[in-house]
Design an enzyme around this catalytic site. Structure first.
Site: not given
Lengths: 653, 175
Positions: A236, A584
């Site tokens: 991870h 965004s």
């Protein structure tokens, strides 16, 4: 005689009490065992779904390879898309000044302020601050990351550690953002210091809500005690995994202004984490495991920082695209260079080296002899006790300590005592699901294991309540999985239901479930939670679908499309996140369509283009040409008619 | 064997297999009675893991500890390696299920047992009384078993066990 009668009454009384006690004990032990079995079943569900997901994750790797290989065609059609995907500008030395000095710490900031060079005071400071739920300012985060990268660069691929009778070492496994577990470990075992060494064996981040805090504590401790705090890379510690499993989201949420900068540096820092640690020249500590071809001598030499992500395998321009392990040619070939990619061949690891690292980070030990591809996870392999013996002997080692798998007791010993798994995130799947553990080692002494479990309330809930919670959680996840494969499941059921009665025998139902879902679960024991049965013991196979349904965002969209989108939502999220390079939260309609089409052709999904277009258009509620894809994904949440949704679902997204 | 019995046996086999596999996490067709100590790590046993007992009980049987002990002896390997192989376990367990051995305790028997211990017929047992009986009589509980039972059974306000309510709660939980 007075004595006689009273003693015989007494005898009868105590005999009755004895019998009564036996009854209660017998009943209780039976009940308790069934409770533990239910707990075990729930764990099995969680694990098989988790690994199936990871498999999906690694299949995504093929998708990216596909894109890289079809680079030229894609480029012609959509140069911007490609630039976004492959034009990751990772300049070699991002100017530290540029990043850090432009991030000011306002006077109003109440959080911890670190002083460089760091000392143990800063460790204390951070621990106390995080206990108060404070957030470390981005300025300090960036400073810590830069400094950590600088120091890690000097470390070899494998850290060599020596213990002595006066100096034990503590080894911790996966933490996965569970800060409470780290605090508990420090509470029981003390903070890291010159006389209290630690190894953290990867997977510090993702899933839990405090990955950033854990990372900061570990990195700061590392910077203060670089010879006593050892970090190994886990699967991870990979920016692609973070995109899917929650760390990226956590960063962008906590650091709205500077999150993107943090993410960019973090990508780099990960690649400099050592691959493993070797204790006293005889114990190997790595995150996942080994394979029959593991070559430690090679691994000592590779340029580890070139291992960017499990999802970015080295590309080659071979005609034959199958990953052929027998090929020994290095994968460092030239990519068609029309485009903008900065990933020049020298920036990649050769294919066989990349695979060696994947094995180390992803493999799991199993009882069966030999070495087999890890079909659950889709990467690395399953290795048997013979492989362990062979590799340990080959490199003159005595034991392998690894993590990577959740264990009910926090640790597990296998392969004749040669392989130890240690897992440090308690309650990993759900409250009460498992304990966490750490190991203390010293020289030739027997390793000692310490277990713990974080409890939310001050008093631990009774076992039956914890098992109930875990069980309902697991069943809900399983039902969601069934729902995402509804069409395939119904088809499988109907194939067996010749008389169209709506019923199947237990055996038929279990067979269809296992084959369609590809999950090896105890279906017979689980059936009461999933379906209704008639008085003859036959299964009403449609009953599962009657109490849950996917809330459709659009009425007219066809079910197969919704199902497909739902099934691939995690994959879609990753890909969208990659496209949305400025993070965004918005992607344009064009990008959505282009991405879907690529996805479509790679995964051979039979959805018509016009259907996707229609859906996309409807998702764009304010008709401004962009889709907030978080809303889009949320739109597919499953609604259970009979249950309320657990709020912790937010974690899963 | 009649066709009916054959089908019943076949279903029992699958049920037993499922239960066995959930605990056989190494997927090598054996289940621990104890965790085996390895050559490199002498004495590294972290206690007895009675998984086989859990499996048997999870299949609906309620043997006493003594009966369990005998059953394990029947299925254990000749040289007690600490493991039980599925091939040996299956036929023995199938017999147990077919013969309907070790039937569970009916609810009213359980209630009467509590009433026996509650000699003054108050409707409850104090914490100390339950501990005394469970850890000193019959096949005594371990400390862990005792704590586990207390955590669910004790009413925190009165610090006693209202056994009728407790039994009712457990029965609901199991259904």
């Amino acid at each position: 005689m007075g004595c006689g009668t009273s003693s015989s009454t007494k005898d009868r009384k105590s005999e009755k009490a004895l019998k009564a006690a036996l009854v209660i004990q017998n009943w209780y032990r039976g009940y308790s065992a069934r409770l533990k079995a239910r707990q075990r079943y729930a764990l099995t569900i969680f694990q098989s779904i988790e690994y199936a997901d990871e498999q999906g994750q690694l299949q995504l790797s093929n998708f990216f390879s596909f894109m890289l290989e079809n680079y030229t065609q894609i480029h012609e059609k959509d140069p911007e898309l490609v630039a976004r995907l492959f034009g990751r500008t990772l300049q070699d030395s991002k100017d530290r000044q540029e990043y850090v000095s432009f991030v000011d710490v306002p006077d109003s900031y109440n959080g911890p302020r670190l002083q460089f060079p760091l000392t143990f005071t800063d460790i204390d400071l951070l621990v106390e601050a995080f206990k108060q739920q404070q957030i470390l300012h981005a300025h300090y985060v960036l400073e810590v990351l830069f400094e950590t990268k600088r120091v890690l660069k000097q470390m070899p691929n494998f850290t060599q550690v020596k213990t002595s009778p006066t100096k034990e070492i503590t080894i911790c496994g996966d933490l996965h953002g569970k800060l409470d577990d780290l605090f508990l470990i420090f509470y029981k075992n003390g903070l890291p210091s010159g006389s209290n060494s630690y190894i953290f064996n990867g997977d510090f981040v993702d899933r839990g809500k405090h990955s950033m805090e854990i990372l900061m504590i570990l990195f700061v401790s590392f910077l203060v005690y670089p010879n006593d705090l050892h970090l190994n890379r886990g699967n991870h510690e990979d920016f692609m995994m973070n995109l899917r499993y929650g760390f990226t989201k956590e960063i962008l949420h906590k650091y709205k202004l500077h999150g993107k900068k943090i993410l960019q540096i973090l990508e780099d820092v990960y690649t400099w984490l050592p691959i493993g640690t070797i204790i006293d020249n005889e114990i190997l500590v790595i995150h996942g495991g080994i394979s029959e071809s593991t070559d430690l001598n090679l691994l000592h030499r590779i340029e580890r920082h070139k291992m960017k992500s499990v999802l970015m395998p080295p590309i080659s321009i071979d005609e034959d695209q199958d990953t052929d392990l027998k090929k020994t040619k290095t994968g460092a070939n030239v990519v068609p260079r029309e485009g903008k990619t900065n990933e020049s061949p020298s920036e990649q690891l050769p294919k066989h080296e990349w695979e060696q690292v994947i094995d180390i980070l992803w493999s799991d030990p199993r009882g069966k002899r030999g070495c087999y591809p890890n079909t659950s996870r889709g990467g690395g392999c399953y290795f048997g006790p013979d492989i362990t013996s062979k590799i340990l002997n080959k490199f003159q080692l005595k034991m392998l300590i690894r993590s990577h798998e959740c264990k009910p007791e926090g640790y597990e010993i296998c392969h004749d005592g040669k392989v130890v798994t240690v897992f440090s995130a308690s309650n990993y799947y759900e409250e009460g699901s498992n304990r966490g553990a750490y190991i203390k080692l010293c020289c030739d002494m027997t390793p000692r294991f310490f277990q713990y479990q974080v409890t939310r309330a001050t008093c631990l809930r009774p076992l039956y309540q914890r098992v109930n919670t875990m069980e309902s959680s697991a069943i809900r996840i399983l039902k969601e999985r069934m729902l995402s494969r509804k069409t395939d499941l119904i088809r499988a059921f109907q194939l067996q239901d010749r008389s169209k009665s709506g019923k199947l025998s237990m055996g038929q139902w279990a067979f269809s479930m296992e084959n369609t879902l590809g999950l090896n679960l105890p279906w017979r024991s689980l059936s009461p939670h999933l379906v209704t049965t008639d008085k003859n013991g036959n299964i009403n196979y449609m009953s599962t679908f009657q109490d849950i349904h996917i809330q459709k965002p659009v009425k007219e969209a066809q079910s197969t499309l919704i199902e497909t989108l739902y099934r691939y939502r995690s994959d879609l999220q990753i890909i969208f996140n990659v496209i949305d390079s400025d993070h965004s939260g918005l992607i344009s309609m064009e990008e959505f369509r282009a991405m879907w089409k690529l996805f479509n052709s790679h995964y051979s999904i039979h959805i018509e283009d016009f259907q996707v277009d229609e859906l996309a258009e409807r998702m764009d509620l304010n008709k401004d040409g962009s889709i907030d894809f978080n809303e889009f994904l949320k739109a597919f949440y499953v609604v259970h008619k009979l249950e309320k949704l657990n709020k912790s679902d937010a974690n899963l997204l | 064997m009649s066709l009916h019995t054959e089908l019943v046996v076949a279903e029992y086999h699958r049920k037993i297999k499922e239960a066995f596999e959930v605990f056989d996490h190494e997927a090598n067709n054996t289940v621990d009675v104890r965790i085996k100590a390895g050559a490199f790590l002498p004495g590294l046993s972290s206690g007895v893991s009675r998984e086989i007992g859990t499996i048997i009980r999870s299949l609906g049987c309620c043997p006493s500890e003594g009966e369990l002990h005998d059953l394990i002896a029947e299925v254990e390997e000749e040289e007690p390696t600490g493991y039980i192989r599925y091939e040996k376990f299956l036929p023995v367990m199938t017999e147990v299920l077919l013969e309907r051995r070790y039937r569970p305790i009916p609810e009213d028997t359980l209630l009467r047992a509590f009433e026996v211990l509650d000699s003054s017929k108050r409707g409850f047992l104090t914490r100390e009384e339950l501990i005394k009986y469970m850890t000193e009589e019959g096949e005594p509980f371990s400390q862990e078993e005792m704590e586990e039972m207390l955590s669910a059974a004790v009413d925190p306000e009165s610090n006693s066990i209202h056994y009728k309510d407790y039994i009712a709660m457990m029965v609901v939980d199991e259904s």
